[in-house]
Design an enzyme around this catalytic site. Structure first.
Site, PDB file in Angstrom:
ATOM      1  N   ARG A  69       5.034 -35.953 -14.819  1.00  0.00           N
ATOM      2  CA  ARG A  69       4.630 -35.902 -13.403  1.00  0.00           C
ATOM      3  C   ARG A  69       3.696 -34.731 -13.088  1.00  0.00           C
ATOM      4  O   ARG A  69       3.075 -34.697 -12.048  1.00  0.00           O
ATOM      5  CB  ARG A  69       5.887 -35.852 -12.512  1.00  0.00           C
ATOM      6  CG  ARG A  69       6.648 -37.160 -12.492  1.00  0.00           C
ATOM      7  CD  ARG A  69       8.045 -37.016 -11.923  1.00  0.00           C
ATOM      8  NE  ARG A  69       9.011 -36.520 -12.919  1.00  0.00           N
ATOM      9  CZ  ARG A  69      10.298 -36.296 -12.672  1.00  0.00           C
ATOM     10  NH1 ARG A  69      10.789 -36.506 -11.465  1.00  0.00           N
ATOM     11  NH2 ARG A  69      11.098 -35.847 -13.624  1.00  0.00           N
ATOM     12  N   TYR A  93     -27.140  -2.824 -24.238  1.00  0.00           N
ATOM     13  CA  TYR A  93     -27.212  -4.021 -25.072  1.00  0.00           C
ATOM     14  C   TYR A  93     -28.670  -4.303 -25.413  1.00  0.00           C
ATOM     15  O   TYR A  93     -29.505  -4.419 -24.518  1.00  0.00           O
ATOM     16  CB  TYR A  93     -26.600  -5.180 -24.290  1.00  0.00           C
ATOM     17  CG  TYR A  93     -26.485  -6.478 -25.038  1.00  0.00           C
ATOM     18  CD1 TYR A  93     -25.926  -6.521 -26.313  1.00  0.00           C
ATOM     19  CD2 TYR A  93     -26.906  -7.669 -24.461  1.00  0.00           C
ATOM     20  CE1 TYR A  93     -25.803  -7.721 -26.985  1.00  0.00           C
ATOM     21  CE2 TYR A  93     -26.783  -8.873 -25.131  1.00  0.00           C
ATOM     22  CZ  TYR A  93     -26.229  -8.899 -26.398  1.00  0.00           C
ATOM     23  OH  TYR A  93     -26.113 -10.087 -27.069  1.00  0.00           O
ATOM     24  N   ALA A 151      11.732 -29.641 -24.076  1.00  0.00           N
ATOM     25  CA  ALA A 151      11.018 -30.547 -24.989  1.00  0.00           C
ATOM     26  C   ALA A 151      10.255 -31.640 -24.251  1.00  0.00           C
ATOM     27  O   ALA A 151       9.401 -32.300 -24.820  1.00  0.00           O
ATOM     28  CB  ALA A 151      12.000 -31.169 -25.972  1.00  0.00           C
ATOM     29  N   GLY A 152      10.590 -31.826 -22.989  1.00  0.00           N
ATOM     30  CA  GLY A 152      10.007 -32.948 -22.237  1.00  0.00           C
ATOM     31  C   GLY A 152       8.517 -32.754 -22.017  1.00  0.00           C
ATOM     32  O   GLY A 152       7.989 -31.646 -22.061  1.00  0.00           O
TER      33      GLY A 152
END
Ligand code: UD1
Ligand code: CA
Length: 467
Positions: A16, A385, A11-12
């Site tokens: 850093r 194309y 969850a953190g």
């Protein structure tokens, strides 16, 4: 082996890392750190509960229903995180707790931890490691007899405690009843004002529970990734592990330091991998192949005896004895049957080539179905194309496509048809026909010689002027 539940803390924010992405989704050898942890946990756990919080939706959408989730709305510490999973924990028995940022732990290590927990009849067993530099980790503090007393976090440790080099890897097995009680009593009176899971250890001892440790053989596997430096270290250690396993299984890796192979990639016996080669994603390589140097292969299925040099291939299927490169680009949904040869500066996209067909140099093939033993000359282009839509091209067996021809899709080239060099083909070519589409050549007798004479005369003049 009996199975238990695992709670993985993820969850953190991972401040850093300085990243927009949740820390545990940063990949190590091609897989999010959390995926490595989940994989290892699965070896001893039947149920995996992931505690999510910061950018939890991203984690959820990645792992979908492979695991269960609980949300920790505010990140008040690792004990608080485990507490969120309380309702999902079994009423009795054991629980494995791990951090989502320790990607190097292996199934064998967790099995060892589980064995120690049982052998020592513990209420909690901590996976510990002796490290050369314990900075940043919780320290295992023992009494004079060597029994665990508590875990002290870096920020709360005195100088004597800081000198201890036995650290907490953040991985534990708990007896659920002890864990529940400790979680309900743990306080946040510490330097970070967080509810530390590590403080549960001292509480469990107070309740009369036994706490033991299982020491990691290879301390490097304890690495917790908190920043990008540690991410690179984890990557390097895991890469060494993957490369070693492949070499032990009979793969030659010329320079392991510069060979990057994702977790889960399979490589067959006697395949040789040259430097600066990346094998990524869901890639399967057969036996006796030669790959690299300077080659990147992602999500490909490759047969036996294939040679790929200085090239990039993504999302392709290559059968046996195909050769590719140097300097080819194989894009998704390319299928090359046995013995196909793709040479230098060739790009292929969403196309299939039948057995023995060759595109030896400087060509673009897109949205084309090509039969067997077709030869595509240098500079040939499939014009797939029209600026708005992509169109299909079919080239049947034994056709010969001359150099610098354009095949304007949609178009079909029949069996054994021959396209003369330089032709721009806009209509279907029947089986066995020769198609030629180019202006008539005119030869003007002697004209070039006259030009040459004039040029020589002019050069002589200007030289004389200079002198
Ligand atoms: C933690 C341990 C430390 C251990 C180290 C091993 C604690 C207090 N400390 O420290 O003893 O040596 O791991 O790598 O447990 N998390 C949450 N919710 C929170 C806080 C954290 O889910 O409220 C998650 C984080 O996302 C991370 C894991 O818990 O995956 C560990 O948290 P982190 O902040 O990295 O703890 P460390 O300081 O590394
Ligand atoms: Ca950490």
């Amino acid at each position: 082996m009996e199975k238990m539940a695992a709670v993985i803390l993820a969850a953190g924010e991972g401040k850093r890392m300085k990243s927009k992405r949740p820390k545990v989704l940063h990949p190590v050898c091609g897989r999010p750190m959390l995926e490595h942890v989940i994989e290892a946990a699965k070896s001893i756990c039947s149920e995996i509960i992931v505690v999510i919080g910061h950018k939890g939706e991203e984690i959820k959408s990645f792992f979908a229903d492979a695991v269960s989730y609980v949300e920790q709305k505010e990140q008040l510490g690792t004990a608080h995180a485990v507490m969120q999973a309380k309702s999902l924990l079994p009423a009795e028995g054991t629980v494995l707790v791990l951090c989502g940022d320790t990607p190097l732990l292996t199934a064998e290590t967790l099995q060892g931890l589980w064995q120690t927990f049982k052998d020592t009849q513990a209420a909690a067993t901590i996976l510990s490691a002796r490290v050369p530099d314990p900075y940043g980790y919780g320290r295992i503090i023992r009494d004079a007899l060597g029994n665990v007393q508590k875990i002290v976090e870096e920020k709360d440790a005195g100088s004597e405690e800081r000198a201890v080099n036995e650290i907490n890897t953040g991985t534990y097995i708990f007896a659920v009843n002890y864990l529940r009680r400790a979680l309900s009593e743990v306080k946040n009176d510490n330097a970070q004002q967080e509810y530390y899971l590590t403080d549960c250890i001292a509480l469990i001892l107070q309740y009369g529970g036994k706490v033991t440790t299982h020491l990691l053989d290879d301390y490097r596997l304890a690495l917790g990734v908190n920043d990008r430096l540690q991410l690179a270290q984890a990557q390097q250690i895991m890469q060494e592990r993957i490369n070693r396993q492949l070499m032990e299984a009979g793969v030659t890796i010329i320079d392991p330091q510069s060979t990057y192979i994702d977790a889960g990639v399979k490589v067959g016996q006697d395949t040789v991998i040259w430097p600066q080669t990346l094998l990524r994603g869901k890639t399967y390589i057969g036996e006796g192949c030669v790959l690299g140097p300077n080659t990147e292969i992602t999500d490909c299925r490759i047969g036996n005896g294939v040679v790929i040099r200085h090239s990039v291939a993504t999302g392709c299927v290559l059968e046996d004895d195909v050769t590719v490169g140097p300097f080819a680009h194989l894009r998704p949904h390319t299928e090359l049957k046995t013995g196909v040869k793709i040479g230098d500066f060739v790009e292929i996209k969403k196309s299939s080539l039948g057995r023995g067909s060759k595109v030896a140099h400087l060509a673009y093939i897109g949205d084309a179905q090509i039969g067997q033993d077709v030869n595509i000359g240098a500079g040939a282009i499939v014009v797939n194309y029209d600026g708005q839509n992509k169109h299909q091209t079919t080239i049947r067996d034994n056709a010969f496509i001359g150099c610098n021809s354009n095949l304007v899709a949609p178009v079909k080239i029949g069996k054994g048809a021959f396209i003369a060099a330089g032709s721009t083909i806009t209509r279907d070519v029947p089986d066995g026909a020769l198609a030629i589409e180019r202006g008539q050549q005119v030869n003007k007798e002697g004209l070039a010689s006259r030009f040459l004479q004039k040029k020589v005369a002019k050069n002589d003049e200007s030289r004389q002027e200079k002198e």
